[in-house]
Write a protein that holds these residues in place. Structure first.
Motif, mmCIF file in Angstrom:
data_model
loop_
_atom_site.group_PDB
_atom_site.id
_atom_site.type_symbol
_atom_site.label_atom_id
_atom_site.label_comp_id
_atom_site.label_asym_id
_atom_site.label_seq_id
_atom_site.Cartn_x
_atom_site.Cartn_y
_atom_site.Cartn_z
ATOM 1 N N TYR A 129 0.854 -1.197 0.000
ATOM 2 C CA TYR A 129 0.000 0.000 0.000
ATOM 3 C C TYR A 129 0.884 1.238 0.000
ATOM 4 O O TYR A 129 1.971 1.235 0.587
ATOM 5 N N ASP A 130 0.396 2.308 -0.626
ATOM 6 C CA ASP A 130 1.167 3.548 -0.554
ATOM 7 C C ASP A 130 0.931 4.226 0.801
ATOM 8 O O ASP A 130 0.221 3.696 1.658
ATOM 9 N N GLU A 131 1.504 5.415 0.984
ATOM 10 C CA GLU A 131 1.443 6.075 2.287
ATOM 11 C C GLU A 131 0.021 6.372 2.745
ATOM 12 O O GLU A 131 -0.222 6.536 3.948
ATOM 13 N N ARG A 132 -0.926 6.438 1.809
ATOM 14 C CA ARG A 132 -2.305 6.757 2.187
ATOM 15 C C ARG A 132 -3.254 5.587 1.948
ATOM 16 O O ARG A 132 -4.462 5.765 1.834
ATOM 17 N N GLY A 133 -2.674 4.400 1.878
ATOM 18 C CA GLY A 133 -3.495 3.200 1.869
ATOM 19 C C GLY A 133 -4.016 2.749 0.531
ATOM 20 O O GLY A 133 -4.885 1.874 0.464
ATOM 21 N N VAL A 134 -3.516 3.306 -0.577
ATOM 22 C CA VAL A 134 -3.952 2.878 -1.909
ATOM 23 C C VAL A 134 -3.210 1.604 -2.282
ATOM 24 O O VAL A 134 -1.974 1.543 -2.178
ATOM 25 N N PRO A 135 -3.913 0.543 -2.712
ATOM 26 C CA PRO A 135 -3.233 -0.729 -3.012
ATOM 27 C C PRO A 135 -2.264 -0.611 -4.177
ATOM 28 O O PRO A 135 -2.550 0.037 -5.194
ATOM 29 N N LYS A 136 -1.104 -1.258 -4.029
ATOM 30 C CA LYS A 136 -0.114 -1.331 -5.098
ATOM 31 C C LYS A 136 -0.114 -2.745 -5.680
ATOM 32 O O LYS A 136 -0.672 -3.675 -5.100
ATOM 33 N N PRO A 137 0.501 -2.946 -6.840
ATOM 34 C CA PRO A 137 0.493 -4.282 -7.461
ATOM 35 C C PRO A 137 1.256 -5.309 -6.628
ATOM 36 O O PRO A 137 2.226 -4.980 -5.933
ATOM 37 N N VAL A 138 0.795 -6.566 -6.737
ATOM 38 C CA VAL A 138 1.531 -7.685 -6.129
ATOM 39 C C VAL A 138 2.133 -8.578 -7.217
ATOM 40 O O VAL A 138 2.993 -9.410 -6.930
ATOM 41 N N SER A 139 1.655 -8.450 -8.455
ATOM 42 C CA SER A 139 2.213 -9.230 -9.567
ATOM 43 C C SER A 139 1.945 -8.471 -10.857
ATOM 44 O O SER A 139 1.210 -7.484 -10.878
ATOM 45 N N LYS A 148 0.894 13.461 -7.803
ATOM 46 C CA LYS A 148 1.058 12.445 -6.757
ATOM 47 C C LYS A 148 -0.287 11.771 -6.462
ATOM 48 O O LYS A 148 -1.298 12.427 -6.253
ATOM 49 N N GLY A 149 -0.283 10.446 -6.462
ATOM 50 C CA GLY A 149 -1.500 9.700 -6.145
ATOM 51 C C GLY A 149 -2.407 9.464 -7.325
ATOM 52 O O GLY A 149 -3.436 8.790 -7.197
ATOM 53 N N SER A 150 -2.082 9.997 -8.491
ATOM 54 C CA SER A 150 -2.868 9.752 -9.704
ATOM 55 C C SER A 150 -2.127 8.694 -10.521
ATOM 56 O O SER A 150 -1.377 8.995 -11.439
ATOM 57 N N TYR A 151 -2.344 7.451 -10.153
ATOM 58 C CA TYR A 151 -1.523 6.355 -10.680
ATOM 59 C C TYR A 151 -1.879 6.008 -12.122
ATOM 60 O O TYR A 151 -3.033 6.133 -12.551
ATOM 61 N N PRO A 164 -7.406 10.194 -1.822
ATOM 62 C CA PRO A 164 -6.738 10.819 -0.661
ATOM 63 C C PRO A 164 -5.597 11.752 -1.040
ATOM 64 O O PRO A 164 -5.151 12.543 -0.218
ATOM 65 N N TRP A 165 -5.137 11.661 -2.280
ATOM 66 C CA TRP A 165 -4.041 12.519 -2.731
ATOM 67 C C TRP A 165 -4.573 13.751 -3.461
ATOM 68 O O TRP A 165 -4.185 14.880 -3.159
ATOM 69 N N THR A 166 -5.431 13.550 -4.434
ATOM 70 C CA THR A 166 -5.888 14.664 -5.269
ATOM 71 C C THR A 166 -7.199 15.260 -4.792
ATOM 72 O O THR A 166 -7.605 16.330 -5.259
ATOM 73 N N LEU A 167 -7.915 14.558 -3.901
ATOM 74 C CA LEU A 167 -9.223 14.955 -3.380
ATOM 75 C C LEU A 167 -10.312 14.961 -4.448
ATOM 76 O O LEU A 167 -11.406 15.489 -4.221
ATOM 77 N N GLU A 168 -10.041 14.368 -5.589
ATOM 78 C CA GLU A 168 -11.093 14.218 -6.592
ATOM 79 C C GLU A 168 -12.134 13.227 -6.081
ATOM 80 O O GLU A 168 -11.801 12.245 -5.412
#
Length: 690
Positions: A182-192, A309-312, A353-357
């Motif tokens: 997870y990133d710093e604000r809890g957004v899931p990152k890839p595992v594979s 930041k946070g707009s993956y 949580p990053w962009t507040l969109e």
């Protein structure tokens, strides 16, 4: 009400009613000018008792009489008014009433609500097939259409790597695992990850060695020189899960992936042991390089080139898969066993949580940080059942309103003015929770949550009555009517056609001015030459729906959508016609002097006079009140009931003899629909043999 009729040879009554009567009437009327006085005709020949009873039960109940009903009619020797009333007390009759109004209102919105499937989940929620969004939205989430997460790797457990030859080592602690997943604000990152087969051809490299030893990993394939003499292409070896054996078992198998475009050439990195880290096309410099895949996501960039930041953003040519988590069953299966859900879809945020969109709009399914919301309410079931249930419920609502008015023997035109309505489980949940159906349905809840009956989604066959807010007016403000007739003009047109029996057509003597006449360029259709024949009525009448958005079932609350919004005007003057998406209901561009003076004005007020603005504020109820003063509503209802039960429109002669008397009786009876049906069914016209 009786009148003499000329007798014709007896034929089956339904054939006579539907096909011969208009012809016979036409022949009779054609002969009238040649007669010096009214013809004297033979008495009316009526259908026999048994046939009369059969007509009535077929027309009122949709079925032939039972043996017992035949016996009872024979014993009485007639079908009386009381018998007709008894038939109209049966549940079959009210089903018939619902069907009549379904046809009258065209209340089927299945083709009116566009659903592109982007909010529809795929998968079974099982141990091998977690719930995920796999439509077009899977491209911004994972890199390619049709892709789910890794259903075999838990998001919160770091005990395995799908591609250990290319990925970092496993984290040593639980805290390190969480930071990786997870990133710093809890957004899931890839595992594979996998190479996208839209860009790559991937072929298996797991063939057994000469001594029969199986090749199970990319490292073993590299050692066997299947990824270059020195294993230099190992980063483009992809452990892909495929079905192997019989019975088939999902198994990780090494594949080598090479670009589909043959002109792409491998680029090795000397600092990394001369391993290939990308493929580039020297012949077409505009072709972007295809870089090795991994667990790292990119960031979208603003117009100035700065990363957001946070707009993956998934890497080009790669499919990035997060893992699964276990959650309670979604709202459409509430109370059943827990299910596996992809970690992205399992999120419940209301904003990035990053962009507040916002995550509460249709954009939720393309933002990696949003998810399906609490109880997965922003998403839909895999088989489309949630969408179908909502469409079915919306379509049924006006029919139930009409049935309730007829069942209670209220004035019939209450169907156009009553605030009473009904909802079932799918509608209750959708209206009580604004997160449900976001991006598919745009509908304002017809009452506050405390007024709306609270029913679980699964209770699709349970309907509860309630009273809608004061702006509502019978079937004319239901989501069904608003969606089925998506513009103000369409709503006016169907109201006139269905309830006034009128169509908008220019007069026979209509003329157009020369093409160069300025009148042809008038933007106000109520004044434009040629258009004004119809639109002089359509435009001000359509304003009765002016507080309802077009192509939606949204009520534009005056507090939220004032008649004039200076912010929208300022945006329009600065050339910002979108104004952050907040001014879509307002005049933002000027095409004439009136438009220039109306920037920032709610669109429906454009070109309206002070008197016509009253139509906007009073809504469709005012239109019904005005039409009740003309008698057109009564006459049209008589004509429709006549056609429904006699199977044909009124002839000219029948209009002269029956139309106004039946309309007057209808009004004297308090506009009771069953009383009108009764009068039509007991008339000589219904029973005669033509």
């Amino acid at each position: 009400m009786q009148s003499p009729r000329c007798a014709f040879p007896e034929v089956p009554v339904r054939f006579a009613r539907r096909f011969l009567a208009p012809l016979a009437t036409a022949v009779l009327l054609a002969s009238l000018p040649a007669l010096a006085e009214e013809p004297v005709c033979a008495p009316v020949s009526k259908v026999p008792l048994e046939r009369h009873l059969r007509q009535l039960t077929l027309d009122l109940l949709g079925r032939p009489p039972t043996y017992e009903e035949y016996q009872a009619a024979r014993a009485k020797g007639q079908v009386s008014v009381e018998d007709v009333r008894a038939l109209m007390d049966k549940e079959e009759f009210y089903a018939r009433i619902r069907g009549y109004h379904r046809a009258l209102l065209w209340s089927n919105v299945s083709a009116s609500v566009f659903n592109n499937g982007n909010s529809r989940l795929s998968g079974a929620g099982s141990a091998t097939d977690a719930f995920s969004l796999r439509g077009n939205s899977s491209r911004p989430l994972r890199g390619a259409n049709g892709q789910g997460c890794d259903s075999y790797m838990a998001q919160d457990v770091c005990n395995a790597r799908q591609d250990p030859h290319a990925d970092p080592a496993l984290p040593a602690t639980t805290a390190a695992c969480s930071a990786e997943r997870y990133d710093e604000r809890g957004v899931p990152k890839p595992v594979s990850w996998d190479y996208d087969t839209n860009f790559y051809n991937c072929t298996r490299v797991d063939q057994n060695l000469a001594d029969g030893t199986p090749v199970k990993t990319c490292q073993e394939a590299a050692a066997a020189k299947r990824l270059g003499d020195n294993g230099e292409r190992i980063y483009f070896c992809d452990m892909r899960r495929i079905n192997v054996g019989s019975p088939a078992v999902p198994t990780l198998v090494p594949h080598e992936c090479k670009p589909r475009t043959a002109t792409y050439q491998p680029v090795a990195d000397a600092a990394d042991g001369n391993r290939v880290t990308s493929y580039e096309d020297p012949t077409v410099t505009s072709n972007a390089p295809l870089k090795r895949c991994g667990l790292t996501l990119g960031q979208k960039r603003a117009s100035n080139g700065v990363e957001i930041k946070g707009s993956y953003e998934p890497q080009r040519g790669c499919v990035h898969r997060e893992g699964y988590v276990t959650r309670p069953a979604p709202f459409w299966n509430a109370g059943t066993a827990d299910v596996r859900v992809c970690a992205i879809e399992a999120q419940t945020r209301s904003a990035n949580p990053w962009t507040l969109e916002p995550c509460t709009t249709a954009r939720f399914n393309g933002d990696r940080s949003c998810g399906c919301g609490e109880g997965m309410r922003r998403c839909e079931a895999t088989n489309g059942s949630t969408h179908d249930a909502r469409v079915k419920a919306i379509s049924a609502e006006p029919e139930l309103i009409a049935e309730s008015v007829v069942r209670r023997d209220e004035p019939y035109f209450n169907i156009l003015t009553t605030r009473r309505s009904f909802l079932n489980g799918p509608l209750s949940e959708m209206y009580r929770d604004p997160q449900q159906a976001v991006g598919v349905f745009s509908a304002t809840a017809p009452a506050t949550p405390e007024v709306l009956p609270n029913l679980p989604f699964a209770q699709a066959d349970t309907w509860k009555e309630y009273v809608r807010d004061s702006e509502h007016s019978g079937v004319l403000t239901t989501a069904s009517f608003l969606y089925r007739f998506p513009t103000q003009r369409a709503r006016v047109n169907h109201f006139y056609a269905a309830f006034l029996c009128k169509a908008f057509t220019p007069p026979d003597n209509a003329n157009l001015p020369p093409a160069e006449d300025a009148c042809n360029r008038e933007n106000n259709l109520a004044k434009r030459c040629g258009c004004n024949y119809c639109h002089a009525t359509i435009e001000p009448t359509g304003a009765h729906w002016g507080r309802y958005a077009e192509r939606a079932a949204l009520f534009l609350q005056p507090e939220q959508f004032p008649r004039y919004d200076p912010k929208c005007r300022d945006c329009a003057l600065s050339g910002n016609t979108s104004c952050g998406g907040e001014c879509g209901q307002y005049v933002m561009q000027a095409y004439d002097g009136d438009g220039a003076n109306s920037l920032g004005l709610l669109k429906t007020y454009l070109y309206r006079t002070a008197d016509e603005e009253k139509n906007i504020e009073s809504g469709p109820a005012l239109l019904v009140q005005r039409m009740l003063q003309t008698g057109d509503l009564e006459r049209c209802t008589v004509r429709r009931v006549w056609q429904e039960f006699l199977g044909r429109p009124m002839s000219v002669e029948e209009q002269r003899l029956y139309l106004q008397p039946l309309a007057d009786d209808f009004a004297r009876d308090g506009h009771r629909f069953k009383a009108l049906i009764e009068r039509v069914l007991m008339s000589d016209a219904y029973r005669r043999i033509d």
